[in-house]
Design a protein around this motif. Structure first.
Motif, short mmCIF file in Angstrom:
data_model
loop_
_atom_site.label_atom_id
_atom_site.label_comp_id
_atom_site.label_asym_id
_atom_site.label_seq_id
_atom_site.Cartn_x
_atom_site.Cartn_y
_atom_site.Cartn_z
N ARG A 148 0.87 -1.18 0.00
CA ARG A 148 0.00 0.00 0.00
C ARG A 148 0.91 1.22 0.00
O ARG A 148 1.60 1.49 0.98
CB ARG A 148 -0.94 0.00 1.22
CG ARG A 148 -1.97 1.13 1.16
CD ARG A 148 -3.08 0.94 2.19
NE ARG A 148 -2.62 1.25 3.54
CZ ARG A 148 -2.45 0.35 4.51
NH1 ARG A 148 -2.67 -0.94 4.27
NH2 ARG A 148 -2.05 0.72 5.71
N HIS A 150 1.35 5.07 0.02
CA HIS A 150 0.75 6.38 0.28
C HIS A 150 1.62 7.42 -0.42
O HIS A 150 2.81 7.53 -0.14
CB HIS A 150 0.70 6.65 1.78
CG HIS A 150 -0.15 5.67 2.53
ND1 HIS A 150 -1.51 5.77 2.61
CD2 HIS A 150 0.19 4.54 3.21
CE1 HIS A 150 -1.99 4.77 3.33
NE2 HIS A 150 -0.97 4.00 3.69
N GLU A 153 -1.83 12.68 -1.58
CA GLU A 153 -3.24 12.43 -1.27
C GLU A 153 -3.72 11.09 -1.80
O GLU A 153 -4.86 10.69 -1.55
CB GLU A 153 -4.10 13.56 -1.87
CG GLU A 153 -3.78 14.95 -1.34
CD GLU A 153 -4.01 15.05 0.15
OE1 GLU A 153 -5.00 14.48 0.65
OE2 GLU A 153 -3.18 15.68 0.83
N ARG A 154 -2.87 10.39 -2.51
CA ARG A 154 -3.29 9.14 -3.14
C ARG A 154 -2.85 7.93 -2.33
O ARG A 154 -1.83 7.97 -1.63
CB ARG A 154 -2.71 9.03 -4.55
CG ARG A 154 -3.25 10.06 -5.52
CD ARG A 154 -2.68 9.83 -6.91
NE ARG A 154 -1.25 10.15 -6.98
CZ ARG A 154 -0.48 9.87 -8.02
NH1 ARG A 154 -0.98 9.21 -9.05
NH2 ARG A 154 0.79 10.21 -8.03
N THR A 155 -3.61 6.84 -2.47
CA THR A 155 -3.24 5.54 -1.93
C THR A 155 -3.33 4.53 -3.06
O THR A 155 -4.38 4.39 -3.68
CB THR A 155 -4.15 5.11 -0.77
OG1 THR A 155 -4.06 6.07 0.28
CG2 THR A 155 -3.75 3.75 -0.24
N LEU A 156 -2.21 3.86 -3.33
CA LEU A 156 -2.16 2.91 -4.44
C LEU A 156 -1.80 1.53 -3.92
O LEU A 156 -0.94 1.40 -3.03
CB LEU A 156 -1.13 3.35 -5.49
CG LEU A 156 -1.31 4.73 -6.13
CD1 LEU A 156 -0.52 5.78 -5.36
CD2 LEU A 156 -0.84 4.70 -7.58
N HIS A 172 5.43 10.39 1.18
CA HIS A 172 5.18 9.01 0.81
C HIS A 172 5.47 8.05 1.96
O HIS A 172 6.21 8.37 2.89
CB HIS A 172 6.05 8.61 -0.40
CG HIS A 172 7.52 8.73 -0.12
ND1 HIS A 172 8.19 9.94 -0.15
CD2 HIS A 172 8.47 7.79 0.21
CE1 HIS A 172 9.47 9.74 0.15
NE2 HIS A 172 9.66 8.45 0.37
#
Length: 205
Positions: A148, A150, A153-156, A172
Motif C-alpha cells: 500500500r 501512500h 493524497e493518493r493511496t495505491l 510518501h
C-alpha cells in the motif's frame, strides 16, 4: 638481499602468481599475438616473456608494468584477486520493528545508488500519519504480497510483479497491505539516508 621490485619468487609461487601468469597468456592469445609480438610491445625478449608465462621466471614489477600496458590493461586489473568476494554479495539481514533489510549492493556503488530487498510487515504500518519527504526519486518492485503506497493524497495498491517509481519530494510511505510484503528497491543517496538510517525515528505503538 632480495630484489625489492620482485613481487612473487618462483620458489614460493602462489595462486595469485599463477593467476597473473594465466592472465598474461590469456590476454596475449585473445589478441592473437605471438610471444614475439607481445615481447616487442613491452620491450622484453620472447624467451623472458615465455619464462614468465610458464612460471620459470620470477615476476618483477618493472616487467609487469610494461606487460600490462602493452596488453591494454592496468597493473591493478592484472594482479587483482580471483576471490569471488569481489563479485558475490552475501547480504546479512538487518532487523528493525516490522522491517528486515538485505543490502544487495556495496557501499559506494556505481552512480551512488543502493539496491536492497526489504520485507515489511503490518507492524510497520505507519502510512497515513508518517509520510516521509526527501530529495530524489525512488523505485521498487513487489516480489510478494501487496504494497500500500501512500503518495501525497493518493493511496495505491501495488501487486506482485508490478513496480512503482515516484518523486520522493511527494510525501510518501510504503506499507504492507493485508500481510507481509517483500520488495526490491533502489535508493539514491538521499533515499538511502531517509529509509535505511532512520529506523530509530519510527513511531512506536
Amino acid at each position: 638481499m632480495r630484489n625489492r621490485h620482485t613481487i612473487l619468487p618462483m620458489t614460493q609461487e602462489t595462486d595469485v602468481d599463477a593467476l597473473i601468469r594465466q592472465r598474461i597468456r590469456g590476454l596475449r592469445l585473445a589478441r592473437g599475438w605471438s610471444l614475439d609480438a607481445l615481447a616487442a610491445r613491452c620491450f622484453l625478449s620472447p624467451s623472458t616473456l615465455s619464462r614468465i608465462e610458464t612460471g620459470h621466471r620470477r615476476i618483477a614489477l618493472d616487467q609487469l608494468v610494461p606487460i600490462a600496458r602493452a596488453l591494454g590493461t592496468t597493473l591493478d586489473q592484472l594482479v587483482e584477486s580471483a576471490d569471488d568476494e569481489d563479485v558475490v554479495i552475501r547480504p546479512q539481514p538487518e532487523h528493525t520493528r516490522g522491517q528486515t533489510i538485505w543490502l544487495l549492493s556495496r557501499e559506494g556503488a556505481l552512480n551512488g545508488v543502493t539496491v536492497a530487498k526489504m520485507r515489511i510487515t503490518p507492524e510497520r504500518s505507519t502510512g497515513e500519519g508518517r509520510l516521509g519527504v526527501h530529495p530524489g526519486r525512488e523505485w521498487f518492485t513487489v516480489l510478494s504480497g501487496t504494497v500500500r503506497l501512500h503518495l501525497g493524497e493518493r493511496t495505491l495498491l501495488i501487486q506482485p510483479g508490478e513496480a512503482a517509481e515516484f518523486s520522493t519530494m511527494v510525501p510518501h510511505a510504503i506499507v504492507a497491505h493485508d500481510g507481509p510484503v517483500e520488495i526490491l528497491t533502489i535508493f539514491d543517496r538521499d533515499g538511502e539516508r531517509a529509509h535505511l538510517h532512520t529506523s530509530d525515528d519510527a513511531p512506536q505503538p
